[in-house]
Write an enzyme that holds these catalytic residues in place. Structure first.
Site, PDB file in Angstrom:
ATOM      1  N   ILE A  18      43.271  45.222  30.412  1.00  0.00           N
ATOM      2  CA  ILE A  18      43.853  44.397  28.712  1.00  0.00           C
ATOM      3  C   ILE A  18      42.860  44.623  28.176  1.00  0.00           C
ATOM      4  CG2 ILE A  18      44.312  42.291  28.590  1.00  0.00           C
ATOM      5  CD1 ILE A  18      45.110  41.660  31.356  1.00  0.00           C
ATOM      6  N   LEU A  39      31.458  49.500  34.217  1.00  0.00           N
ATOM      7  CA  LEU A  39      32.423  50.415  34.809  1.00  0.00           C
ATOM      8  C   LEU A  39      33.230  50.437  35.580  1.00  0.00           C
ATOM      9  CD1 LEU A  39      31.263  53.519  31.945  1.00  0.00           C
ATOM     10  CD2 LEU A  39      33.228  51.696  31.603  1.00  0.00           C
ATOM     11  N   TYR A 148      39.568  34.269  44.488  1.00  0.00           N
ATOM     12  CA  TYR A 148      39.508  35.375  43.230  1.00  0.00           C
ATOM     13  C   TYR A 148      40.178  33.635  42.165  1.00  0.00           C
ATOM     14  CZ  TYR A 148      42.072  37.054  39.418  1.00  0.00           C
ATOM     15  OH  TYR A 148      43.002  37.430  38.430  1.00  0.00           O
ATOM     16  N   LYS A 152      38.410  32.362  39.531  1.00  0.00           N
ATOM     17  CA  LYS A 152      38.518  31.747  37.690  1.00  0.00           C
ATOM     18  C   LYS A 152      38.678  29.709  38.084  1.00  0.00           C
ATOM     19  CE  LYS A 152      39.918  34.881  35.647  1.00  0.00           C
ATOM     20  NZ  LYS A 152      39.241  36.693  35.541  1.00  0.00           N
ATOM     21  N   ILE A 207      57.845  47.482  49.141  1.00  0.00           N
ATOM     22  CA  ILE A 207      58.187  46.242  48.739  1.00  0.00           C
ATOM     23  C   ILE A 207      57.494  45.372  50.388  1.00  0.00           C
ATOM     24  CG2 ILE A 207      59.807  44.174  48.220  1.00  0.00           C
ATOM     25  CD1 ILE A 207      61.260  46.429  46.905  1.00  0.00           C
ATOM     26  N   ARG A 272      53.028  39.765  52.302  1.00  0.00           N
ATOM     27  CA  ARG A 272      51.171  39.232  52.319  1.00  0.00           C
ATOM     28  C   ARG A 272      50.809  38.549  52.616  1.00  0.00           C
ATOM     29  NH1 ARG A 272      49.521  43.654  47.661  1.00  0.00           N
ATOM     30  NH2 ARG A 272      51.131  42.699  46.688  1.00  0.00           N
TER      31      ARG A 272
HETATM   32  P1  NAD Z   1      40.344  45.960  35.275  1.00  0.00           P
HETATM   33  O1  NAD Z   1      40.242  45.344  36.035  1.00  0.00           O
HETATM   34  O2  NAD Z   1      41.048  46.808  34.879  1.00  0.00           O
HETATM   35  O3  NAD Z   1      39.279  45.106  33.421  1.00  0.00           O
HETATM   36  C1  NAD Z   1      38.321  44.137  34.823  1.00  0.00           C
HETATM   37  C2  NAD Z   1      37.054  44.999  33.525  1.00  0.00           C
HETATM   38  O4  NAD Z   1      36.232  44.124  33.086  1.00  0.00           O
HETATM   39  C3  NAD Z   1      36.963  46.577  34.108  1.00  0.00           C
HETATM   40  O5  NAD Z   1      36.660  47.505  33.169  1.00  0.00           O
HETATM   41  C4  NAD Z   1      35.409  46.260  34.884  1.00  0.00           C
HETATM   42  O6  NAD Z   1      34.488  47.443  35.267  1.00  0.00           O
HETATM   43  C5  NAD Z   1      35.109  45.392  33.823  1.00  0.00           C
HETATM   44  N1  NAD Z   1      33.747  44.359  35.321  1.00  0.00           N
HETATM   45  C6  NAD Z   1      34.441  43.947  36.297  1.00  0.00           C
HETATM   46  N2  NAD Z   1      33.319  43.723  37.246  1.00  0.00           N
HETATM   47  C7  NAD Z   1      32.490  43.289  35.990  1.00  0.00           C
HETATM   48  C8  NAD Z   1      30.802  43.881  35.876  1.00  0.00           C
HETATM   49  N3  NAD Z   1      30.102  42.685  36.613  1.00  0.00           N
HETATM   50  N4  NAD Z   1      30.211  43.730  34.977  1.00  0.00           N
HETATM   51  C9  NAD Z   1      30.797  43.878  33.607  1.00  0.00           C
HETATM   52  N5  NAD Z   1      32.448  44.451  33.273  1.00  0.00           N
HETATM   53  C10 NAD Z   1      32.417  44.367  34.753  1.00  0.00           C
HETATM   54  O7  NAD Z   1      41.822  44.137  35.164  1.00  0.00           O
HETATM   55  P2  NAD Z   1      42.208  44.124  34.306  1.00  0.00           P
HETATM   56  O8  NAD Z   1      44.166  43.347  34.190  1.00  0.00           O
HETATM   57  O9  NAD Z   1      42.362  44.598  32.937  1.00  0.00           O
HETATM   58  O10 NAD Z   1      41.643  42.311  34.152  1.00  0.00           O
HETATM   59  C11 NAD Z   1      41.020  41.515  32.951  1.00  0.00           C
HETATM   60  C12 NAD Z   1      40.943  40.254  33.203  1.00  0.00           C
HETATM   61  O11 NAD Z   1      42.052  39.484  33.182  1.00  0.00           O
HETATM   62  C13 NAD Z   1      40.686  39.357  34.577  1.00  0.00           C
HETATM   63  O12 NAD Z   1      39.040  38.494  34.082  1.00  0.00           O
HETATM   64  C14 NAD Z   1      41.544  39.103  34.910  1.00  0.00           C
HETATM   65  O13 NAD Z   1      41.108  37.897  36.285  1.00  0.00           O
HETATM   66  C15 NAD Z   1      42.792  38.353  33.899  1.00  0.00           C
HETATM   67  N6  NAD Z   1      43.488  38.905  34.400  1.00  0.00           N
HETATM   68  C16 NAD Z   1      44.314  39.979  34.815  1.00  0.00           C
HETATM   69  C17 NAD Z   1      45.539  39.316  34.836  1.00  0.00           C
HETATM   70  C18 NAD Z   1      46.493  41.273  35.426  1.00  0.00           C
HETATM   71  O14 NAD Z   1      47.666  40.975  35.857  1.00  0.00           O
HETATM   72  N7  NAD Z   1      46.361  42.341  34.890  1.00  0.00           N
HETATM   73  C19 NAD Z   1      46.408  38.030  35.505  1.00  0.00           C
HETATM   74  C20 NAD Z   1      45.902  37.308  35.497  1.00  0.00           C
HETATM   75  C21 NAD Z   1      44.216  37.418  34.604  1.00  0.00           C
END
Ligand code: NAD
Length: 314
Positions: A18, A39, A148, A152, A207, A272
């Site tokens: 995102i 990363l 998790y 959050k 699935i 799951r």
């Molecule tokens: P993602 O894993 O692709 O992105 C998370 C990023 O954070 C990664 O680039 C990772 O390298 C970085 N990261 C992790 N730990 C870190 C740390 N200690 N220090 C610095 N960087 C760190 O996940 P995403 O799907 O892009 O999610 C982004 C946000 O959206 C997250 O906070 C997630 O909880 C939230 N979210 C995502 C979804 C979804 O469906 N993808 C749904 C609800 C909430």
């Protein structure tokens, strides 16, 4: 994307799925962007070359401090997180470290450098548990089924309290299941990416359960727009960001299979533990207060995601 006023911004997790889309949108509308990402769950592949990049763990206070000092952001988008439900079940302390203590570190720097606004990426899908009514709105009781979700929610409460104490304005965005280009097909979540990748490669995806689990799938571009609108909105608040619609896992499979022209059937495996049976989000508040509305219907979003994934195979 929607138009935004030019700002200095810092995006934690800006190399991720995102985050990298958000960074592209911020840059293309002329904002200054610094990305802080360790990363650990991404690479520099989708990192916008016009963004300043600091390879920093949000648990590294000195590194974080330096990134803030160099960028002096007006607005911080906090997306860095350990975003794995199953890993959080195995190692809740690891999850809490990044998602709770990491958030506290980010907040501390926001305080120190006079950041005016923080936009936090939270989850709707993992906070409300098995809903007692549908669609779940922001007032639905919180009952996370995983560490998790708990981490959050803890981060949300710290953001509310610390921001209010320090006159930092905040928006908490609670996403449904986000999908779209750049999502990794190798994670545990992201069924659209997982199914599309498997079917393109001639494999039957699995699935878990009977395929009738229902979720609220929201396209990444819509999520980026919610962040951009949140950046400009004056008040504090939390908002569901989904579609008010539910789609079953089997429907997702069928949509992808038809897009790919595949007649491979899915494989079924045991359900799951901790998987919510049915959830979708009431997003009226985001419409009323942020003027946000999802624009991308599921079949169009899946089409774009499949097209993108095909380009990755070449
Ligand atoms: P993602 O894993 O692709 O992105 C998370 C990023 O954070 C990664 O680039 C990772 O390298 C970085 N990261 C992790 N730990 C870190 C740390 N200690 N220090 C610095 N960087 C760190 O996940 P995403 O799907 O892009 O999610 C982004 C946000 O959206 C997250 O906070 C997630 O909880 C939230 N979210 C995502 C979804 C979804 O469906 N993808 C749904 C609800 C909430």
């Amino acid at each position: 994307y929607v138009e935004v006023v030019l700002m200095k911004t810092l995006v934690t997790g800006g190399a991720g799925f995102i985050g990298s889309h958000l960074v592209n949108a911020l840059i293309s509308s002329g904002n200054e962007v610094t990305v802080v990402d360790d990363l650990s769950a991404s690479s520099t592949k989708y990192l916008d070359p016009k963004a300043k990049f600091s390879e920093t763990d949000i648990l590294d206070v000195a590194g974080l401090n330096q990134s803030f000092q160099e960028s002096l952001p007006d607005v911080v988008f906090h997306l860095a997180a350990h975003a794995s439900v199953s890993e959080s079940v195995k190692h809740p302390e690891y999850d809490a470290n990044i998602n709770v203590l990491g958030t506290l570190n980010v907040l501390e720097q926001c305080k120190l450098f006079g950041v005016s606004r923080i936009v936090f990426s939270s989850t709707g899908g993992a906070l409300y548990g098995e809903p007692t009514y549908l669609p779940a709105d922001e007032d639905h009781p919180i009952h996370p089924l995983s560490p998790y979700g708990a981490s959050k929610f803890a981060a949300e409460i710290f953001i509310e309290s610390i921001c209010e104490l320090n006159s930092i304005s905040y928006t908490i965005l609670r996403y449904g299941n986000v999908y779209g280009p750049r999502q990794s097909p190798y994670g545990e979540a992201g069924v659209v990416a997982i199914f599309a990748n498997a079917l393109i490669n001639g494999e039957s995806p699995v699935i878990y359960g009977d395929g009738k689990h229902q979720r609220d799938y929201v396209y990444v571009e819509d999520v980026v727009n919610a962040n951009l609108l949140a950046m400009e909105s004056p008040g504090n608040g939390k908002f569901n960001i989904g579609t008010n619609l539910s789609t079953s896992v089997r429907q997702i499979f069928d949509l992808i299979a038809s897009e790919i022209n595949s007649d491979l059937p899915p494989r079924y495996d045991d359900e799951r533990a901790g998987d919510v049976r049915k959830i979708y989000l009431n997003c009226d508040k985001a419409f009323q207060e942020l003027n946000w509305n999802p624009q991308v219907a599921i079949h169009n979003g899946i089409k774009s995601t499949v097209e993108w994934m095909r380009t990755q195979q070449r």
